[in-house]
Design a protein around this motif. Structure first.
Motif, PDB file in Angstrom:
ATOM      1  N   UNK A 198      47.704 -19.728  17.403  1.00 19.05           N
ATOM      2  CA  UNK A 198      47.003 -19.588  18.681  1.00 19.05           C
ATOM      3  C   UNK A 198      46.856 -18.097  18.994  1.00 19.05           C
ATOM      4  N   UNK A 199      45.646 -17.623  19.307  1.00 19.88           N
ATOM      5  CA  UNK A 199      45.437 -16.189  19.555  1.00 19.88           C
ATOM      6  C   UNK A 199      45.900 -15.765  20.935  1.00 19.88           C
ATOM      7  N   UNK A 403      46.869 -11.695  25.975  1.00 20.29           N
ATOM      8  CA  UNK A 403      47.966 -11.924  26.903  1.00 20.29           C
ATOM      9  C   UNK A 403      47.953 -13.411  27.262  1.00 20.29           C
ATOM     10  N   UNK A 404      48.981 -13.874  27.943  1.00 19.37           N
ATOM     11  CA  UNK A 404      49.036 -15.267  28.357  1.00 19.37           C
ATOM     12  C   UNK A 404      47.830 -15.615  29.217  1.00 19.37           C
ATOM     13  N   UNK A 405      47.089 -16.631  28.812  1.00 18.19           N
ATOM     14  CA  UNK A 405      45.911 -17.056  29.568  1.00 18.19           C
ATOM     15  C   UNK A 405      46.359 -17.570  30.934  1.00 18.19           C
ATOM     16  N   UNK A 406      45.738 -17.049  31.987  1.00 21.67           N
ATOM     17  CA  UNK A 406      46.096 -17.398  33.347  1.00 21.67           C
ATOM     18  C   UNK A 406      45.045 -18.335  33.948  1.00 21.67           C
ATOM     19  N   UNK A 407      45.252 -18.711  35.200  1.00 23.44           N
ATOM     20  CA  UNK A 407      44.348 -19.650  35.866  1.00 23.44           C
ATOM     21  C   UNK A 407      43.300 -18.961  36.722  1.00 23.44           C
ATOM     22  N   UNK A 408      43.384 -17.654  36.865  1.00 21.51           N
ATOM     23  CA  UNK A 408      42.448 -16.891  37.688  1.00 21.51           C
ATOM     24  C   UNK A 408      41.536 -16.094  36.765  1.00 21.51           C
ATOM     25  N   UNK A 409      40.213 -16.228  36.870  1.00 17.75           N
ATOM     26  CA  UNK A 409      39.312 -15.621  35.888  1.00 17.75           C
ATOM     27  C   UNK A 409      39.298 -14.108  35.843  1.00 17.75           C
TER      28      UNK A 409
END
Length: 494
Positions: A198-199, A403-409
């Motif tokens: 996973x990238x 970086x860790x994908x977050x919920x805020x675009x």
């Protein structure tokens, strides 16, 4: 159990379906899933069950008449339940209801899920009294009734930290003890998605439980793994630790470079990573019949003002010249002394090189002074114009994992285009195939964020399917071992 039967799982707190997708890629078959959010459930249904026209239509389908018993009975037939998990647990504790739906509740190999983690998360404020922290106990009520052969709980790394110095234990110890008390040998593992193709740099806790032979209290391994040696275990356990897969890390560029459509640069050909994602979904729900090579969904660009684009470009340039974006933060906080120190600390030569680029870019023409006697005077208007109190906004590095994908675009900026990522690009970083379509509002803000789960949030909250697939293969191996060692007695649900 017949060898040809696929192991059956139940996915609680299923979200949009990242964990379910990975488990099914590993060979599991869904008995049913539970997801309370109408928006996330619409996406789950759209990809695993039936392609609904819209989230609104799905919402109307969920409002079926009758009492809760009738609603759950109807939704079980579809394989997706949109009731609260506590309400589902209430009905499952009724023997007559279980008998009525024995095809859904009997002979379950795995109960899996990621109870909402906001109260545990290190990314925001952590509250021991957060009501969402109690949902894991509803998970245990269902495990206690159905007695699956395996249990899988996914959550954030923050579960390993105490809420305060006054706490005796971290949340994870209570959870591990409860799983063991229900009759399972338990193994907590700290896994990073980047080690499984996973990238993305995404660390998560997975608690794996295997039912003991006689249903007595299991063995709990309390000692957590270190971040550096997440594939090794220092505490004794009856379970074999999930091994890391030997894969080269996938970069952000590998994941999304072919999606660039800014008009100035053509996207690259899809990488082996992308081709692999899109070839993997044959036989999975609606994805089997959906062409991943057709129209690309969820790749709509957010509308940015001219100033916002200039600001994103300036942050990219700061990153490219080795200058910390803290200059924008100190300006936003009104801390001029700290700002001057930050500017001076990066060396005049870096600022001179940056000045050459900025002065030749028309996007900055409105913000640069006509003349200046120092580097600070030259950049002060730019820094003040683009100042921000937001510390988390960073530029993705194209040759590294995300970086860790977050919920805020707007947390992350594209590595070469002055914009935030699209939902599809975020999904690529989470290892979703292009055939997996997200339903509902793209994003939302304010008070609506507390009650709605838009597309960006669905993606950010999901378990990366490739990581879930690796775990699924490990669980299939555990089930095979249980069968070989005569653990495979028929389940008796009280």
């Amino acid at each position: 159990m017949q060898n040809k039967r696929k192991p059956r799982y139940i996915d609680l707190f299923a979200g949009c379906g990242g964990l379910s997708l990975g488990l099914e890629l590993a060979g599991f078959k869904r008995a049913f899933a539970v997801e309370k959010s109408v928006e996330a459930a619409a996406t789950f249904s759209h990809n695993f069950i039936d392609s609904h026209a819209s989230a609104r239509q799905w919402s109307e389908d969920c409002r079926e008449g009758g009492d809760k018993r009738a609603i759950l009975s109807s939704q079980l037939k579809k394989g997706l339940v949109t009731m609260d998990v506590a309400e589902v647990a209430d009905l499952l504790e009724d023997p007559a209801f279980r008998d009525e739906h024995a095809d859904k509740f009997s002979d379950i190999d795995l109960v899996a899920g990621g109870p909402p983690c906001q109260g545990f998360s290190l990314a925001g404020r952590r509250h021991g009294a957060d009501k969402r922290n109690t949902l894991v106990w509803q998970f245990f009520r269902i495990v206690k009734v159905l007695k699956p052969r395996l249990v899988l709980i996914e959550n954030v790394e923050g579960m390993t930290r105490k809420f305060s110095a006054r706490d005796t234990h971290s949340p994870i110890k209570r959870i591990i003890d409860e799983v063991a008390a229900l009759g399972y040998d338990v193994q907590p593992v700290l896994l990073n998605a980047r080690n499984y193709g996973v990238p993305q740099n995404r660390s998560r806790i997975f608690i794996i439980g295997r039912r003991t032979r006689d249903g007595s209290d299991g063995l709990a391994a309390h000692e957590m793994l270190s971040r550096e040696n997440s594939h090794q275990i220092r505490a004794k356990s009856r379970l074999q630790v999930l091994p890391p897969e030997e894969k080269l890390e996938v970069s952000v560029r590998d994941a999304i470079a072919d999606l660039r459509t800014d008009g100035s640069v053509r996207g690259r050909k899809p990488s082996e990573y992308v081709l692999g994602l899109n070839k993997s979904v044959k036989g999975i729900g609606v994805l089997t019949h959906r062409e991943s090579g057709g129209a690309l969904h969820n790749h709509e660009f957010r509308k940015h003002s001219r100033k916002t684009e200039a600001r994103f470009r300036f942050i990219q340039l700061l990153e490219g010249h080795g200058i910390s974006r803290d200059v924008l933060y100190w300006s936003g906080m009104g801390q001029e002394d700290n700002l001057r120190q930050e500017v001076a600390g990066h060396g005049a030569w870096r600022w001179r090189e940056l000045a050459k680029v900025c002065c030749s870019d028309e996007r900055f023409a409105d913000y640069l002074p006509s003349s200046s006697e120092s580097i600070f005077e030259l950049f002060s208007p730019l820094v003040n114009a683009f100042s921000s109190k937001k510390h988390s906004q960073r530029v993705l590095r194209q040759k590294s994992v995300s970086f860790t994908v977050m919920t805020i675009p707007d947390d992350y900026i594209h590595y070469c285009e002055p914009r935030v990522l699209t939902v599809r690009e975020q999904a690529r970083l989470q290892s979703f195939p292009d055939a997996f379509e997200f339903i509902g509002r793209v994003t939302t803000g304010g008070a609506r964020r507390k009650i709605m789960v838009p597309q960006y949030t669905q993606v950010g909250n999901a378990v990366p399917p490739l990581l879930a697939k690796a775990i699924g293969h490990h669980l299939v191996a555990l089930l095979s071992e249980m069968r070989t060692n005569h653990f495979w007695e028929k389940q008796v649900i009280e």
